[in-house]
Write a protein that holds these residues in place. Structure first.
Motif, PDB file in Angstrom:
ATOM      1  N   ASP A   1      49.374  -5.917   9.633  1.00 34.40           N
ATOM      2  CA  ASP A   1      48.059  -5.302   9.437  1.00 34.40           C
ATOM      3  C   ASP A   1      46.900  -5.628  10.309  1.00 34.40           C
ATOM      4  O   ASP A   1      47.018  -6.969  10.502  1.00 34.40           O
ATOM      5  N   VAL A   2      45.866  -4.972  10.196  1.00 30.94           N
ATOM      6  CA  VAL A   2      44.661  -5.213  11.014  1.00 30.94           C
ATOM      7  C   VAL A   2      43.457  -5.334   9.864  1.00 30.94           C
ATOM      8  O   VAL A   2      43.362  -4.120   9.234  1.00 30.94           O
ATOM      9  N   ILE A   3      42.817  -6.539   9.757  1.00 25.93           N
ATOM     10  CA  ILE A   3      41.589  -6.265   8.809  1.00 25.93           C
ATOM     11  C   ILE A   3      40.254  -5.916   9.511  1.00 25.93           C
ATOM     12  O   ILE A   3      40.245  -6.702  10.378  1.00 25.93           O
ATOM     13  N   LEU A   4      39.611  -4.929   9.224  1.00 27.45           N
ATOM     14  CA  LEU A   4      38.570  -4.546   9.866  1.00 27.45           C
ATOM     15  C   LEU A   4      37.370  -4.961   9.042  1.00 27.45           C
ATOM     16  O   LEU A   4      37.227  -4.402   7.769  1.00 27.45           O
ATOM     17  N   VAL A   5      36.345  -5.675   9.442  1.00 28.48           N
ATOM     18  CA  VAL A   5      35.206  -6.122   8.426  1.00 28.48           C
ATOM     19  C   VAL A   5      33.994  -5.505   8.984  1.00 28.48           C
ATOM     20  O   VAL A   5      33.514  -5.402  10.347  1.00 28.48           O
ATOM     21  N   ARG A   6      33.333  -4.874   8.239  1.00 27.69           N
ATOM     22  CA  ARG A   6      32.133  -4.167   8.483  1.00 27.69           C
ATOM     23  C   ARG A   6      31.146  -5.005   8.634  1.00 27.69           C
ATOM     24  O   ARG A   6      31.256  -6.385   8.020  1.00 27.69           O
ATOM     25  N   GLU A   7      29.750  -4.708   9.051  1.00 28.18           N
ATOM     26  CA  GLU A   7      28.805  -5.545   9.538  1.00 28.18           C
ATOM     27  C   GLU A   7      28.028  -6.210   8.330  1.00 28.18           C
ATOM     28  O   GLU A   7      28.149  -5.522   7.074  1.00 28.18           O
ATOM     29  N   GLY A   8      27.746  -7.542   8.600  1.00 26.88           N
ATOM     30  CA  GLY A   8      27.047  -8.222   7.185  1.00 26.88           C
ATOM     31  C   GLY A   8      27.350  -9.547   7.343  1.00 26.88           C
ATOM     32  O   GLY A   8      28.106 -10.208   8.256  1.00 26.88           O
ATOM     33  N   VAL A   9      26.980 -10.282   6.283  1.00 29.64           N
ATOM     34  CA  VAL A   9      27.166 -11.821   6.110  1.00 29.64           C
ATOM     35  C   VAL A   9      28.153 -11.769   4.989  1.00 29.64           C
ATOM     36  O   VAL A   9      27.783 -11.416   3.890  1.00 29.64           O
ATOM     37  N   TYR A  10      29.162 -12.674   5.103  1.00 30.48           N
ATOM     38  CA  TYR A  10      30.287 -12.878   4.159  1.00 30.48           C
ATOM     39  C   TYR A  10      30.399 -14.338   3.872  1.00 30.48           C
ATOM     40  O   TYR A  10      30.672 -15.194   4.768  1.00 30.48           O
ATOM     41  N   VAL A  11      29.987 -14.567   2.745  1.00 30.66           N
ATOM     42  CA  VAL A  11      30.026 -16.096   2.189  1.00 30.66           C
ATOM     43  C   VAL A  11      31.281 -16.271   1.419  1.00 30.66           C
ATOM     44  O   VAL A  11      31.189 -16.035   0.190  1.00 30.66           O
ATOM     45  N   GLU A  12      32.013 -16.991   2.148  1.00 31.55           N
ATOM     46  CA  GLU A  12      33.424 -17.311   1.706  1.00 31.55           C
ATOM     47  C   GLU A  12      34.245 -18.330   2.381  1.00 31.55           C
ATOM     48  O   GLU A  12      33.812 -18.535   3.592  1.00 31.55           O
ATOM     49  N   ASN A  13      35.127 -18.863   1.712  1.00 31.76           N
ATOM     50  CA  ASN A  13      36.203 -19.765   2.589  1.00 31.76           C
ATOM     51  C   ASN A  13      37.565 -19.060   2.339  1.00 31.76           C
ATOM     52  O   ASN A  13      38.080 -18.639   1.374  1.00 31.76           O
ATOM     53  N   ILE A  14      37.934 -18.730   3.540  1.00 30.36           N
ATOM     54  CA  ILE A  14      39.081 -18.018   3.462  1.00 30.36           C
ATOM     55  C   ILE A  14      40.432 -18.816   4.094  1.00 30.36           C
ATOM     56  O   ILE A  14      40.422 -19.550   5.077  1.00 30.36           O
ATOM     57  N   VAL A  15      41.676 -18.584   3.391  1.00 34.33           N
ATOM     58  CA  VAL A  15      42.728 -19.371   3.482  1.00 34.33           C
ATOM     59  C   VAL A  15      43.788 -18.276   3.894  1.00 34.33           C
ATOM     60  O   VAL A  15      43.996 -17.380   3.077  1.00 34.33           O
ATOM     61  N   ILE A  16      44.404 -18.564   5.147  1.00 38.14           N
ATOM     62  CA  ILE A  16      45.390 -17.650   5.328  1.00 38.14           C
ATOM     63  C   ILE A  16      46.586 -18.500   5.659  1.00 38.14           C
ATOM     64  O   ILE A  16      46.757 -19.366   6.509  1.00 38.14           O
ATOM     65  N   LYS A  17      47.696 -18.427   4.810  1.00 40.10           N
ATOM     66  CA  LYS A  17      48.828 -19.383   4.396  1.00 40.10           C
ATOM     67  C   LYS A  17      49.978 -18.468   4.290  1.00 40.10           C
ATOM     68  O   LYS A  17      50.118 -17.390   3.837  1.00 40.10           O
ATOM     69  N   ARG A  18      50.930 -19.094   5.390  1.00 40.69           N
ATOM     70  CA  ARG A  18      52.206 -18.063   5.448  1.00 40.69           C
ATOM     71  C   ARG A  18      52.316 -16.704   5.500  1.00 40.69           C
ATOM     72  O   ARG A  18      52.826 -15.860   5.058  1.00 40.69           O
ATOM     73  N   LYS A  19      51.202 -16.306   6.762  1.00 45.85           N
ATOM     74  CA  LYS A  19      51.035 -15.210   6.900  1.00 45.85           C
ATOM     75  C   LYS A  19      51.741 -15.034   8.751  1.00 45.85           C
ATOM     76  O   LYS A  19      51.576 -15.922   9.125  1.00 45.85           O
ATOM     77  N   SER A  20      51.730 -13.736   8.955  1.00 44.24           N
ATOM     78  CA  SER A  20      52.219 -13.499  10.269  1.00 44.24           C
ATOM     79  C   SER A  20      51.714 -12.271  10.936  1.00 44.24           C
ATOM     80  O   SER A  20      51.416 -11.359   9.940  1.00 44.24           O
TER      81      SER A  20
END
Length: 357
Positions: free
Chosen positions: A60-79
């Motif tokens: 998959d491709v995650i496309l993020v639109r313009e802006g400020v995103y306030v978060e902590n992102i965990v990518i675990k066991r993904k490929s």
């Protein structure tokens, strides 16, 4: 009465088969068919990058639109996952919890972070992008500023950082117990320490601008390659003054070539044999919020990064191994006790039979 005799080699073999089954079964390998790759839009499909990651499948491709995103992102066991802005949009990701890394990539492979501005992982052991026990991770055309570390790589291989701005962090990049990392065509500027290598060898670093770091590179038990072949050259090091009046692979022929005539020595085992005379002029888009940040000088942390990381999965494996050894020992003890008891029982029964007659 017959004594039940366990064949402990068979028991051990059975336990080993169970262990193999447990550790060979992962979410990414159990599915018979992988879903077709999708384009996932944030915030259209999911309101946050984390929710998009949690619901993403391989490819998959995650496309993020313009802006400020306030978060902590965990990518675990993904490929096979790509995270990038929509078109030319400017996307800034700021840590919600400054004590955690903004992006944490764990036990994953083939992950690409593209054209994001990432900031706010400010406390010790946090980073803009933290990579643990992963492989084939690409950080490309990103701006990483005002973090404890821009990129922190631990126990990983085949990580690539390219065409990125790594500015105004305590550590630009930390490479810890990792190999086959490629760091090429980056601005590594105004950091406390540009790159910190800890027990990390066989990595390649060239065509980077090291400008106005308190210390460009720190090394601990690491031997790496610091230049490409002539005439491509190595890195630009601010504060290093040498002549450029010679050319050629050995820098012994008359004529300037944009490569300084004297190698830049980090230590006896780490040498940039073709240091560049001028900074590289590759163009990287810089988001407006970092303009004030790159004008300050940071003091690097005094603590040397040498602490090893023991992951949850490793702990679980160790506990399971200990339990297995204890169980095997118990079964062996039962078997030995049964064998010792069996002859005595037979002798006693024989004596009783003789007495009767």
């Amino acid at each position: 009465m017959k004594v039940l005799r366990l064949s402990y080699p068979l028991v051990i073999a059975g336990l080993l088969l169970i262990l193999i089954e447990i550790f060979s079964t992962t979410p990414s390998t159990t599915a018979l068919e992988s879903p077709k790759p999708r384009f996932i839009y944030v915030p259209d499909d999911y309101p946050s990058i984390q929710l998009a990651v949690d619901n993403a499948n391989s490819g998959d491709v995650i496309l993020v639109r313009e802006g400020v995103y306030v978060e902590n992102i965990v990518i675990k066991r993904k490929s096979d996952l790509v995270i990038k802005p929509v078109g030319g949009d400017t996307v800034i990701v700021r840590a919600k919890d400054e004590g955690q890394s903004v992006f944490s990539i764990q036990f994953s492979r083939n992950i690409t972070i593209l054209r994001l501005t990432i900031t706010g992982g400010k406390t010790y052991r946090s980073a803009a992008i933290y990579i643990l026990n992963s492989s084939n991770v690409f950080v490309q055309e990103c701006t990483l500023y005002s973090n404890n570390a821009g990129v922190w790589i631990a126990y990983s291989s085949n990580i690539t950082i390219t065409k990125s701005n790594v500015l105004g962090n305590n550590y630009g990049v930390i490479v810890q117990y990792s190999k086959s990392t490629t760091i090429v065509e980056n601005n590594i500027n105004y950091n406390g320490i540009g790159i910190d290598f800890v027990d990390a060898s066989n990595n390649t670093i060239y065509h980077n601008n090291f400008i106005n770091n308190n210390q460009h590179v720190r090394l601990h038990k690491s031997v790496n390659k610091w230049n490409a072949q002539y005439p491509l050259g190595g890195n630009y090091w601010s504060g290093y003054n040498a002549e450029d009046v010679k050319k050629g692979p050995s820098q012994d022929e008359p004529g300037a070539d944009g490569i300084l005539d004297a190698p830049y020595r980090l230590d006896d085992d780490n040498v940039d044999y073709y240091p560049l005379a001028q900074p590289l002029a590759f163009q990287i888009v810089i988001a407006t919020p970092i303009v004030a940040v790159v004008t300050r000088t940071l003091t690097p942390l005094a603590t040397t990064v040498t602490q090893k990381i023991f992951c949850d999965e490793c702990t679980a494996a160790l506990i399971l191994l200990v339990v297995t050894i204890i169980l095997i020992g118990y079964l062996v003890a039962v078997q030995i006790k049964a064998r010792k008891k069996s002859p005595a029982t037979k002798t006693k029964s024989k004596q009783r039979y003789t007495t009767l007659f």
